[in-house]
Design an enzyme around this catalytic site. Structure first.
Site, short mmCIF file in Angstrom:
data_model
loop_
_atom_site.label_atom_id
_atom_site.label_comp_id
_atom_site.label_asym_id
_atom_site.label_seq_id
_atom_site.Cartn_x
_atom_site.Cartn_y
_atom_site.Cartn_z
N HIS A 178 0.92 -1.47 -0.03
CA HIS A 178 -0.12 0.13 0.23
C HIS A 178 0.78 0.86 -0.15
CE1 HIS A 178 -4.66 -1.43 1.25
NE2 HIS A 178 -3.35 -2.64 0.66
N HIS A 233 -2.01 -11.99 -2.33
CA HIS A 233 -3.24 -12.82 -1.69
C HIS A 233 -3.44 -14.22 -1.15
CE1 HIS A 233 -6.05 -9.31 -2.96
NE2 HIS A 233 -4.94 -8.34 -2.56
N TRP A 268 -8.24 -15.97 2.66
CA TRP A 268 -7.97 -16.25 0.99
C TRP A 268 -7.65 -17.73 0.48
CZ3 TRP A 268 -6.03 -11.56 2.15
CH2 TRP A 268 -6.80 -10.27 1.19
#
Length: 449
Positions: A170, A324, A340
């Site tokens: 991020h 992920h 996930w």
């Protein structure tokens, strides 16, 4: 150097004392050591010892070890908090007003209960971070220090690797190739405007866990430390070994934000047809089982996010398949819920194989049958939708797993799908290409040769 060390120590003590002032009686499961932050330092984040097998957080009595979900309380101090390591620039109030943060809310991403919003004035006044001395840092020693804290039984699923990976992603994913702004260089999330991006919710604890490392090795910049922590996290969990390039410099103040904007990070449901009835979420599906408007979401992820940074389709799929596979979503942070994959602290191609091979059901917060079937951890926050590998009225032994709408586009888009299938068949290829793409991501905007 002496002034920098004093400033760093003063900054760290201020952050830790502010954290302790928030209170909390959670006992840290691990003993006090380089492997963990002190219980007082983490009390403000509510980081105690969380056993994921518990259906709900609880606290022990009689001086025992508290067993509460760190995410439930960590996000009360979510993006702007007395306990975070923020620097308040002289222009913060003006910028907050111009971006409307005083009345900010995003119920579709974060639950509001007990949370300090970006409009709050609860920000520590701390000295600006130094740029670091990259040519004097002992990176081998810093690597070893990061390895020593990576396994943490009191945090989430027992590893800090997933949240360090998200922090690096991020901080890097704001890069814009057209303007040359954003990226990991600067560690802009130390300041409240970037931290207030709804997509950055829940990352305050990651920064807090790295604060003692920064204090011990003040010569490394925050920008370099956040990226190195993610590389070490990947390495110790069987992921790619990425060569680290130091030299990132921290922003001295928040003036960088004048050229920045929200919306650079991917949103999980952007442009999808909104659902209005929690009791009938399936009405937002088309006749093929895809969410109506998924093409718009695909354009957002592909064009507005990754193409903007300079990635191609294969790199996009590699980044999502490799990234992920780690960690889980938390309703109090992103607003989504669950892991996930089954083994969320180890590198694998499980994300790709499960997306193709498993059967997925669209759910929303109103699907309380998930709770009744032992899958409460898969129920998203109000206003959000996600896919889960469970079916109403059908019990089984499958571990609870979910996929975001923005994940499923990899299976739905005719250009993404063949790449997804390739990685589902070849884990080693994914490992190599994810490592290369992640290195590129974390070096965008840094000016490295």
């Amino acid at each position: 150097s002496t002034q920098r060390d004093k400033a760093t120590m003063k900054f760290s003590l201020l952050a830790l004392s502010a954290t302790a002032a928030l209170g909390g009686t959670d006992a840290f499961l691990a003993p006090q050591s380089p492997r963990s932050l002190s219980s007082s330092a983490l009390a403000g984040y509510g980081i105690g010892s969380w056993n994921k097998k518990q259906s709900s957080p609880s606290s022990s009595g009689g001086g025992g070890v508290a067993t509460r979900n760190p995410w439930e309380d960590a996000n009360k101090a979510n993006t702007v908090s007395k306990s975070d390591t923020f620097i308040k620039s002289p222009t913060t109030a003006t910028k907050k007003k111009s971006y409307g943060l005083g009345s900010w809310s995003k119920s579709s991403h974060v639950s509001s209960g007990g949370m300090t919003t970006p409009g709050s004035s609860a920000v520590a006044n701390a000295p600006p971070a130094t740029g670091g001395c990259p040519f004097h840092a002992n990176y081998d020693a810093i690597r070893e220090e990061l390895k020593s804290i990576m396994d943490n039984p009191s945090w989430d699923d027992g590893s800090l690797a997933p949240i360090f990976l998200r922090l690096a992603w991020h901080s890097s994913g704001t890069y814009d190739a057209a303007t040359g702004t954003g990226g990991s260089n600067g560690a802009g999330m130390r300041f409240q405007n970037e931290a207030a991006d709804p997509e950055n919710a829940g990352l305050a604890p990651a920064r807090a866990f790295l604060e003692p490392v920064k204090k011990k090795f003040p010569e490394i910049s925050y920008s370099d430390l956040w990226i190195l922590a993610s590389y070490v996290g990947l390495e110790v969990t069987g992921g790619p070994v990425i060569e680290f390039q130091p030299g990132r410099m921290d922003h001295p103040d928040e003036s960088f934000w004048e050229q920045m904007s929200y919306g650079r990070l991917p949103a999980a449901e952007k442009y999808c047809c909104p659902h209005l009835d929690d009791s009938n979420v399936s009405s937002s599906l088309d006749e093929t089982g895809k969410v109506k408007g998924w093409e718009g979401l695909c354009t957002h992820v592909r064009n507005e996010v990754f193409y903007r940074m300079g990635f191609n389709d294969q790199e996009i799929v590699a980044l999502l398949c490799g990234g992920h596979v780690y960690g889980r979503c938390h309703p109090n942070a992103s607003g989504y819920a669950g892991p996930w994959v089954e083994n969320m602290t180890e590198f694998s191609n499980e994300y790709a194989t499960d997306m193709i091979e498993d059967e997925w059901t669209l759910v929303s917060h109103g699907d309380t049958w998930l709770d009744e079937q032992g899958s409460a951890e898969l129920r998203p926050a109000p206003g959000n939708r996600q896919f889960v590998n469970q079916k109403k009225g059908v019990s089984g032994d499958d571990p609870n797993q979910m996929m975001l709408l923005s994940d499923m586009i990899l299976a739905w888009d005719p250009d993404f799908r063949p790449i997804l299938e390739m990685y589902a068949e070849d884990e080693e290829k994914l490992k190599v290409e994810f490592g290369a793409a992640f290195k590129t991501l974390t070096e965008l905007g840094c000016g490295f040769p």
